[in-house]
Design a protein around this motif. Structure first.
Motif, PDB file in Angstrom:
ATOM      1  N   GLY A  56       0.786  -1.229   0.000  1.00  0.00           N
ATOM      2  CA  GLY A  56       0.000   0.000   0.000  1.00  0.00           C
ATOM      3  C   GLY A  56       0.815   1.273   0.000  1.00  0.00           C
ATOM      4  O   GLY A  56       0.251   2.371  -0.079  1.00  0.00           O
ATOM      5  N   LYS A  57       2.131   1.195   0.081  1.00  0.00           N
ATOM      6  CA  LYS A  57       2.949   2.405   0.064  1.00  0.00           C
ATOM      7  C   LYS A  57       3.056   3.001  -1.334  1.00  0.00           C
ATOM      8  O   LYS A  57       3.463   4.148  -1.505  1.00  0.00           O
ATOM      9  N   ILE A  58       2.733   2.206  -2.353  1.00  0.00           N
ATOM     10  CA  ILE A  58       2.698   2.694  -3.731  1.00  0.00           C
ATOM     11  C   ILE A  58       1.295   2.419  -4.273  1.00  0.00           C
ATOM     12  O   ILE A  58       0.861   1.279  -4.345  1.00  0.00           O
ATOM     13  N   ARG A  59       0.574   3.480  -4.633  1.00  0.00           N
ATOM     14  CA  ARG A  59      -0.794   3.326  -5.115  1.00  0.00           C
ATOM     15  C   ARG A  59      -0.918   3.966  -6.494  1.00  0.00           C
ATOM     16  O   ARG A  59      -0.408   5.065  -6.734  1.00  0.00           O
ATOM     17  N   ILE A  60      -1.606   3.255  -7.381  1.00  0.00           N
ATOM     18  CA  ILE A  60      -1.760   3.692  -8.761  1.00  0.00           C
ATOM     19  C   ILE A  60      -3.207   4.125  -8.996  1.00  0.00           C
ATOM     20  O   ILE A  60      -4.147   3.453  -8.556  1.00  0.00           O
ATOM     21  N   TYR A  61      -3.369   5.257  -9.718  1.00  0.00           N
ATOM     22  CA  TYR A  61      -4.692   5.809  -9.980  1.00  0.00           C
ATOM     23  C   TYR A  61      -4.842   6.066 -11.472  1.00  0.00           C
ATOM     24  O   TYR A  61      -3.903   6.532 -12.134  1.00  0.00           O
ATOM     25  N   LEU A  62      -6.039   5.777 -12.002  1.00  0.00           N
ATOM     26  CA  LEU A  62      -6.391   6.054 -13.391  1.00  0.00           C
ATOM     27  C   LEU A  62      -7.623   6.956 -13.400  1.00  0.00           C
ATOM     28  O   LEU A  62      -8.580   6.723 -12.650  1.00  0.00           O
ATOM     29  N   MET A  63      -7.622   7.974 -14.256  1.00  0.00           N
ATOM     30  CA  MET A  63      -8.807   8.829 -14.359  1.00  0.00           C
ATOM     31  C   MET A  63      -8.797   9.570 -15.684  1.00  0.00           C
ATOM     32  O   MET A  63      -7.759   9.696 -16.349  1.00  0.00           O
ATOM     33  N   THR A  64      -9.980  10.041 -16.053  1.00  0.00           N
ATOM     34  CA  THR A  64     -10.098  10.898 -17.227  1.00  0.00           C
ATOM     35  C   THR A  64     -10.136  12.356 -16.774  1.00  0.00           C
ATOM     36  O   THR A  64     -10.437  12.667 -15.615  1.00  0.00           O
ATOM     37  N   TRP A  65      -9.848  13.256 -17.715  1.00  0.00           N
ATOM     38  CA  TRP A  65      -9.946  14.683 -17.397  1.00  0.00           C
ATOM     39  C   TRP A  65     -11.379  15.041 -16.993  1.00  0.00           C
ATOM     40  O   TRP A  65     -11.598  15.870 -16.109  1.00  0.00           O
ATOM     41  N   ALA A  66     -12.334  14.417 -17.625  1.00  0.00           N
ATOM     42  CA  ALA A  66     -13.737  14.712 -17.304  1.00  0.00           C
ATOM     43  C   ALA A  66     -14.040  14.372 -15.850  1.00  0.00           C
ATOM     44  O   ALA A  66     -14.748  15.116 -15.152  1.00  0.00           O
ATOM     45  N   GLU A  67     -13.520  13.229 -15.378  1.00  0.00           N
ATOM     46  CA  GLU A  67     -13.748  12.833 -13.984  1.00  0.00           C
ATOM     47  C   GLU A  67     -13.082  13.808 -13.022  1.00  0.00           C
ATOM     48  O   GLU A  67     -13.661  14.197 -12.002  1.00  0.00           O
ATOM     49  N   LEU A  68     -11.855  14.201 -13.350  1.00  0.00           N
ATOM     50  CA  LEU A  68     -11.129  15.130 -12.481  1.00  0.00           C
ATOM     51  C   LEU A  68     -11.816  16.488 -12.440  1.00  0.00           C
ATOM     52  O   LEU A  68     -11.995  17.086 -11.372  1.00  0.00           O
ATOM     53  N   ILE A  69     -12.215  16.980 -13.594  1.00  0.00           N
ATOM     54  CA  ILE A  69     -12.891  18.281 -13.664  1.00  0.00           C
ATOM     55  C   ILE A  69     -14.218  18.241 -12.921  1.00  0.00           C
ATOM     56  O   ILE A  69     -14.557  19.160 -12.165  1.00  0.00           O
ATOM     57  N   ALA A  70     -14.993  17.159 -13.118  1.00  0.00           N
ATOM     58  CA  ALA A  70     -16.290  17.041 -12.437  1.00  0.00           C
ATOM     59  C   ALA A  70     -16.110  16.998 -10.926  1.00  0.00           C
ATOM     60  O   ALA A  70     -16.879  17.612 -10.174  1.00  0.00           O
ATOM     61  N   GLN A  71     -15.101  16.268 -10.473  1.00  0.00           N
ATOM     62  CA  GLN A  71     -14.848  16.180  -9.034  1.00  0.00           C
ATOM     63  C   GLN A  71     -14.582  17.568  -8.440  1.00  0.00           C
ATOM     64  O   GLN A  71     -15.136  17.938  -7.400  1.00  0.00           O
ATOM     65  N   HIS A  72     -13.745  18.352  -9.118  1.00  0.00           N
ATOM     66  CA  HIS A  72     -13.423  19.690  -8.610  1.00  0.00           C
ATOM     67  C   HIS A  72     -14.598  20.647  -8.732  1.00  0.00           C
ATOM     68  O   HIS A  72     -14.824  21.484  -7.843  1.00  0.00           O
ATOM     69  N   LYS A  73     -15.355  20.528  -9.809  1.00  0.00           N
ATOM     70  CA  LYS A  73     -16.503  21.430  -9.954  1.00  0.00           C
ATOM     71  C   LYS A  73     -17.553  21.167  -8.877  1.00  0.00           C
ATOM     72  O   LYS A  73     -18.170  22.102  -8.354  1.00  0.00           O
ATOM     73  N   ASN A  74     -17.765  19.904  -8.551  1.00  0.00           N
ATOM     74  CA  ASN A  74     -18.702  19.583  -7.472  1.00  0.00           C
ATOM     75  C   ASN A  74     -18.228  20.176  -6.157  1.00  0.00           C
ATOM     76  O   ASN A  74     -19.015  20.733  -5.380  1.00  0.00           O
ATOM     77  N   ARG A  75     -16.929  20.038  -5.905  1.00  0.00           N
ATOM     78  CA  ARG A  75     -16.376  20.571  -4.651  1.00  0.00           C
ATOM     79  C   ARG A  75     -16.471  22.090  -4.627  1.00  0.00           C
ATOM     80  O   ARG A  75     -16.881  22.686  -3.631  1.00  0.00           O
ATOM     81  N   LEU A  76     -16.102  22.731  -5.736  1.00  0.00           N
ATOM     82  CA  LEU A  76     -16.145  24.191  -5.787  1.00  0.00           C
ATOM     83  C   LEU A  76     -17.572  24.707  -5.726  1.00  0.00           C
ATOM     84  O   LEU A  76     -17.826  25.781  -5.171  1.00  0.00           O
ATOM     85  N   SER A  77     -18.515  23.950  -6.306  1.00  0.00           N
ATOM     86  CA  SER A  77     -19.914  24.349  -6.223  1.00  0.00           C
ATOM     87  C   SER A  77     -20.377  24.349  -4.781  1.00  0.00           C
ATOM     88  O   SER A  77     -21.055  25.275  -4.321  1.00  0.00           O
ATOM     89  N   TYR A  78     -20.000  23.304  -4.052  1.00  0.00           N
ATOM     90  CA  TYR A  78     -20.348  23.242  -2.630  1.00  0.00           C
ATOM     91  C   TYR A  78     -19.683  24.380  -1.863  1.00  0.00           C
ATOM     92  O   TYR A  78     -20.299  25.043  -1.025  1.00  0.00           O
ATOM     93  N   LEU A  79     -18.403  24.615  -2.171  1.00  0.00           N
ATOM     94  CA  LEU A  79     -17.680  25.686  -1.483  1.00  0.00           C
ATOM     95  C   LEU A  79     -18.282  27.045  -1.806  1.00  0.00           C
ATOM     96  O   LEU A  79     -18.334  27.928  -0.947  1.00  0.00           O
ATOM     97  N   ALA A  80     -18.734  27.218  -3.040  1.00  0.00           N
ATOM     98  CA  ALA A  80     -19.352  28.492  -3.413  1.00  0.00           C
ATOM     99  C   ALA A  80     -20.625  28.731  -2.614  1.00  0.00           C
ATOM    100  O   ALA A  80     -20.905  29.842  -2.174  1.00  0.00           O
ATOM    101  N   GLN A  81     -21.424  27.650  -2.420  1.00  0.00           N
ATOM    102  CA  GLN A  81     -22.635  27.774  -1.609  1.00  0.00           C
ATOM    103  C   GLN A  81     -22.267  28.070  -0.161  1.00  0.00           C
ATOM    104  O   GLN A  81     -22.881  28.910   0.496  1.00  0.00           O
TER     105      GLN A  81
END
Length: 679
Positions: A621-646
């Motif tokens: 577990g000291k080395i962890r590999i992650y796969l994602m698309t730009w769409a997933e990363l952008i959506a994750q941040h937009k959801n967080r920023l939307s909550y933060l904006a509220q």
């Protein structure tokens, strides 16, 4: 003088019922003052033995003497000892014992005309609450000294003193501690605020240690009275509301509203509120506004601060209060209204304030610009320098550098700069402004990122020379811990990254590297981004992040997964990579993932639902590999920023509420008039 045996007349109750009746000990003192006013006193003298020893109570004794009608020997039992009565004619009932909340020893001395006997009498009695411990009050024997006085030229009074204060006792209840309002620096102002109507209009004199609370020290000019004679309640009944406006001498131009109700033929404050208005500016000064009406009661006032939960009458009353006071300041401040109209039409202003600016940001900008206008007439004279000053002012507010800018370029006179020194230290407001700007900037970048990885430009954008350079400036995409204080090794081999890291960021006692081990060809691989945070994680563990960016036209397939897996294997199997107190996160990202790899990714994510985008792990577990698309990363941040904006909108309002209490000269000019309860 005769000794007379007495007893309390009361319903069965313990002394603790008396000791904790009031909100705090200041309210207990107010009850004594109210009793004096009910007893027709015109002078109330408060004597407090303050001391400088901070290790003990702030004072050792408090005494209140008034020149009211006093309590005669014939009515002594009813007015003094019948403490459970609700009858308070002439200052009777449990209120006479309010100072029991402060200390153990209480003494009463009073002279009054005895209507039953046609003479003046003097009565004295003392109580020690130690005698009351674990006893019913009506079972305690008391001894009073009663005297008949000769002559007709006798001054009546009521005197009560309290000693052996509870304050400082380790087992003391909060209600029995000396309240902050009773301290020497606070008491005069607080009593003036609560009894201004009596002091100003009824010539009631209140002394603290022989110093008169003088209206000339507090009020500018004469008050303004205003009657709203057409207030209609929810049942259609008409009532009159009586407002009195006092201009107060103070350094902080705040506006407080005190709502009163009639108790025993005089008005007493039952609710305190702070008021904000777009038309109240620093040059208007501070105001105390008192409101009373037969319509107003405790229930109506208690509901004023409940918003949509308020009953209809409270909503109607609050609206009328806001409208009436707002109109009062509007009539007094037509110059400011004219300034705002000109400011909003000015090109320099429109270019300085962006649409995403928070209310707090606009609030401070408007107030500062108004003060600048008073000194330099930037708008009135069409000064071109405002095209520089306004953007500079806005940037200083966003970057929390307003104080330094104002001082270094001498924009404001010294007395006005003082207001902003306090403002910039006021973290709630400055944090909201800075945070609001940050949310807006990140949201704009996410929209831009989406365009370049999924829009028309995605077909031609270059991975390493363009996309790579854009992303390496926005490492917060991979975790807020990388927003600041990070170290980035860009476009270098694992070997060079490792050597740099060990030389600059590992302790001198780190294990030496065998030079031959660095010849391993696996270390020649060049990841796009290799970085770590200066701050360590919990348990003193440092996280190192390796990111492999793929051009938008490249899907993540077997070949790409093999590449990130090779990085992981090199780190896992090579002894030169530090393992103790280190973890590695390896991420590969592109616009899309092939069906085969997506199937494996979905299975992995199901096993670790709390770790988004997880794909594989090595080295326990000291080395962890992650796969994602730009769409997933952008959506994750937009959801967080939307909550933060509220959250920001709520925080922005909260910050303004707190800000308005201490800095009402810098309130939001574009909000409606607002009445907020003082806790």
């Amino acid at each position: 003088m005769a000794k007379v045996d007495k007893k309390f007349t009361t319903h069965p109750r313990l002394i603790t019922d008396v000791l904790n009746k009031y909100k705090n000990t200041y309210f207990a003192l107010k009850e004594i003052i109210n009793n004096a006013l009910q007893a027709k006193a015109t002078e109330i003298k408060i004597h407090i033995d303050y001391n400088d020893d901070l290790t003990v109570a702030p004072f050792s004794m408090i005494r209140v003497t008034d020149n009211g009608i006093g309590v005669s020997a014939s009515t002594f039992d009813k007015r003094i000892l019948q403490i459970a009565t609700d009858n308070k004619d002439g200052g009777e009932g449990i209120g006479r014992f309010s100072l029991f909340q402060l200390g153990k020893m209480i003494s009463i001395d009073t002279i009054a005309y005895d209507n039953h006997r046609g003479i003046y009498t003097q009565s004295k009695i003392s109580f020690d609450t130690i005698d009351f411990k674990d006893a019913q009050m009506d079972n305690i024997p008391l001894a009073a000294d009663i005297s008949d006085l000769d002559g007709d030229d006798v001054s009546t009074f009521y005197d009560v003193s309290i000693k052996e204060l509870y304050h400082g006792n380790p087992d003391i209840k909060s209600k029995n501690k000396i309240a902050p309002e009773l301290l020497s620096d606070n008491l005069p102002d607080k009593l003036f605020q609560d009894y201004l109507d009596f002091i100003f209009n009824k010539n009631i004199k209140i002394f603290i240690n022989d110093v008169l609370i003088d209206k000339k020290d507090y009020v500018i000019g004469n008050p303004t009275s205003l009657i709203v004679d057409d207030f209609i309640d929810s049942r259609g009944d008409e009532h009159k509301l009586y407002f009195t406006f006092y201009n107060i001498k103070t350094d902080k131009p705040k506006v407080n509203v005190f709502i009163q109700s009639q108790v025993n033929d005089f008005n007493t404050i039952i609710g305190s509120f702070k008021f904000t208005s777009p038309y109240h500016t620093p040059d208007l000064g501070a105001w105390f506004i008192y409101l009373h009406s037969p319509f107003i009661d405790d229930q109506t006032v208690s509901n004023l601060d409940l918003g949509d939960l308020s009953d209809q009458d409270s909503k109607l009353l609050k609206s009328t209060i806001n409208t009436t006071i707002d109109e009062f300041f509007k009539q007094k401040n037509k110059a400011y209204d004219s300034f705002l109209e000109k400011l909003e039409k000015d090109d320099s202003y429109q270019k300085s304030i962006v649409l995403s600016a928070s209310d707090s940001q606009k609030m401070i900008f408007h107030k500062t610009a108004y003060l600048l206008e008073q000194d330099y007439e930037l708008l009135a004279k069409g000064q071109k320098i405002k095209t520089v000053i306004y953007p500079l002012l806005n940037r200083a507010i966003v970057d929390r550098n307003l104080e330094r800018v104002l001082e270094e370029i001498n924009l404001l006179s010294e007395d006005k700069v003082v207001q902003f020194k306090e403002l910039i230290d006021y973290s709630d407001v400055s944090d909201v402004i800075h945070f609001s700007h940050s949310v807006a900037e990140k949201t704009r970048f996410l929209n831009f990122l989406h365009d370049i990885v999924y829009g028309d430009i995605s077909k031609i954008i270059k991975e390493r020379s363009q996309l790579h350079k854009i992303v390496e400036k926005e490492l917060w995409l991979f975790g807020e811990s990388y927003a600041n204080n990070f170290h980035l090794f860009s476009d270098k081999s694992l070997r060079n990254n490792l050597i740099t890291y060990r030389e600059k960021h590992m302790t001198s006692d780190a294990e030496d590297i065998d030079p031959e081990s660095l010849d391993d060809p696996r270390l020649s691989q060049i990841p796009d981004l290799y970085f770590f945070n200066e701050k360590k994680l919990d348990s003193d563990v440092r996280e190192i992040m390796v990111v492999e960016l793929k051009a938008p036209t490249c899907s993540i397939g077997k070949k790409e997964v093999q590449q990130i897996d090779d990085y992981a294997f090199a780190i896992e199997s090579h002894a030169v990579f530090p393992k103790h107190n280190h973890v590695y996160k390896l991420l590969i990202i592109s616009s899309k993932i092939t069906k085969q790899i997506e199937s494996k990714a979905v299975s992995a994510r199901k096993r670790y639902p709390s770790d988004p985008f997880f794909y594989d792990e090595k080295a326990d577990g000291k080395i962890r590999i992650y796969l994602m698309t730009w769409a997933e990363l952008i959506a994750q941040h937009k959801n967080r920023l939307s909550y933060l904006a509220q959250t920001l909108q709520v925080k922005d309002k909260l910050a303004q509420d707190i800000f308005e209490e201490d800095y009402p000269n810098l309130i939001d000019d574009k909000t409606k008039a607002k009445l907020t309860k003082i806790k």
